[in-house]
Design an enzyme around this catalytic site. Structure first.
Site: not given
Ligand SMILES: NC(=O)c1ccc[n+]([C@@H]2O[C@H](COP(=O)([O-])OP(=O)(O)OC[C@H]3O[C@@H](n4cnc5c(N)ncnc54)[C@H](OP(=O)(O)O)[C@@H]3O)[C@@H](O)[C@H]2O)c1
Length: 371
Positions: A55, A87, A173, A228, A296, A298
């Site tokens: 504004e 404003c 990728w 964690s 972003e 896993g």
């Molecule tokens: N294609 C895509 O768009 C994309 C994007 C990102 C990643 N990625 C790929 O995904 C892979 C990794 O995935 P990921 O599933 O192994 O790991 P993630 O989802 O990235 O991380 C999981 C970790 O987060 C922590 N965490 C803490 N609090 C949590 C909760 N309440 N619930 C769940 N997790 C919690 C846990 O570790 P702690 O228990 O130690 O805390 C868990 O092991 C990699 O290969 C990466 O390249 C792909």
């Protein structure tokens, strides 16, 4: 109450508001058009936080032509003294005769009081023109104010058969350069980018916004890591880049915490025991004035967020390729025994980005009140 001209000028105010999407955080992006009948005398949008609101930008450009004009504003004008003066007083001082707002400001410091103040000064005020578009534009701000948590969008890049990484973790990728450029625009408009510790350990990602094609000033989003057990390495790439890094942990480990803080991260302790309590993480991020989060991560973190009903929007990029069922999926969820237990989604937008498909979908449970 509203005619076609009102609608056209409010649509213009909403378009102008979009110019602020990348740098007004934690404030909402607002647009304003000042018109004498069909003639636009001035317009503006919110400047980066600390600068003037829409504004005031428009009033400064209009000078004396604001007198007797209608102000079309995509959000109720503020009436409190924040970093800039109210404003409402600027509109009253400029002697506009009518104010049309798309939506009331959900901020408890304003919420209808801006409208009351204008009316008390004898200005005709109407509210609700293109309201859902206005709420949508600032869904993060609305979410933070009305639900006490940010709007959560999760981006997932996958093959057409829904696979996000190979069994060995490799995921760079899966989708095209065009899809990745689109991701950078989303990152740029987000207050924060959130990921899980296992993505950091697997990919050492930058998670910053590299959106040169925007040609707009961009605030780097805050990077948030859910970790964690404080496994986050002090050598992680993101710590060397512009922008804040916050690590959420359930551990008290002072040595690891100090090493991370010395490397530039902020460490936040959160409830949860074995795993960070995700609702507490989101509540804390809202306290830190984070409006919207771009996830972003896993399948582990995405599964946990989706399973707890904490994802408001999915932005899926699907590359026309097949990785097979040995590759990793999108969401680690428990085994479903019945299709009735499926998480239902509604498609919001489907389009092609380069060679890939982009689908925006929202869980059917996401309440309209959040945006
Ligand atoms: N294609 C895509 O768009 C994309 C994007 C990102 C990643 N990625 C790929 O995904 C892979 C990794 O995935 P990921 O599933 O192994 O790991 P993630 O989802 O990235 O991380 C999981 C970790 O987060 C922590 N965490 C803490 N609090 C949590 C909760 N309440 N619930 C769940 N997790 C919690 C846990 O570790 P702690 O228990 O130690 O805390 C868990 O092991 C990699 O290969 C990466 O390249 C792909």
């Amino acid at each position: 109450m509203f005619d076609a001209l009102d609608t056209e000028l409010m649509a213009r105010a909403l378009r102008l508001a979009r110019n602020g999407l990348y740098n007004t955080d934690p404030n909402p992006a607002v647009g304003c058009v000042l018109a004498q009948g069909a003639e636009i005398v001035a317009e503006g949008w919110t400047e980066p936080a600390g600068g003037p609101h829409a504004e005031k930008v428009a009033l400064a450009a209009a000078e004396r032509r604001a007198a007797g004009a209608t102000a079309y504003v995509s959000l109720e004008p503020c009436c409190h003294v924040g970093r800039t003066g109210p404003c409402t007083e600027a509109l009253i001082g400029a002697r506009v005769s009518r104010v049309v707002c798309a939506a009331l400001d959900p901020n408890p410091l304003v919420r209808g009081q801006g409208v009351e103040r204008l009316r008390a000064a004898g200005i005709a005020v109407e509210v609700g023109l293109l309201e859902s578009a206005a709420r949508e534009l600032n869904c993060g701000f609305f979410s933070r104010m009305s639900r006490g948590r940010p709007w959560v969008r999760s981006k997932i890049a996958a093959s057409l058969d829904g696979r996000t990484a190979l069994a060995n973790g490799s995921s760079q990728w899966i989708t095209s350069a065009a899809a990745r450029a689109d991701v950078h625009r989303w990152r740029a408009r987000s207050s924060a980018i959130l990921t899980g510790i296992d993505t950091v350990l697997a990919d050492d990602p930058s998670l910053n916004a590299r959106a040169e094609d925007l040609q707009l000033p961009v605030d780097q989003p805050v990077r948030v890591v859910i970790d964690s057990r404080l496994r986050f390495p002090a050598t992680a790439r993101m710590l060397r880049l512009e922008g804040a890094v916050i690590v959420f942990t359930t551990r008290e480990d002072t040595g690891a915490r100090q090493a991370l803080m010395a490397a530039g991260a902020t460490v936040e302790h959160v409830a949860g025991g074995d795993r960070c309590d995700l609702r507490s993480v989101l509540a804390r991020l809202a306290e830190l004035q984070i409006n919207d989060i771009w996830v972003e991560a896993g399948k582990a973190l995405n599964g946990a967020l989706l399973g707890e009903g904490l994802i408001d929007e999915l932005v899926l990029y699907l590359a026309p390729k097949v990785l097979g069922d040995a590759a990793r999926g999108m969401f680690a969820l428990g085994v479903l025994d019945s299709l009735d237990a499926a998480i239902e989604l509604e498609l919001d937008d489907v389009r092609q980005v380069g060679p890939d498909l982009r689908i925006i979908a929202r869980p059917s449970t996401v309440s309209g009140a959040a945006r």
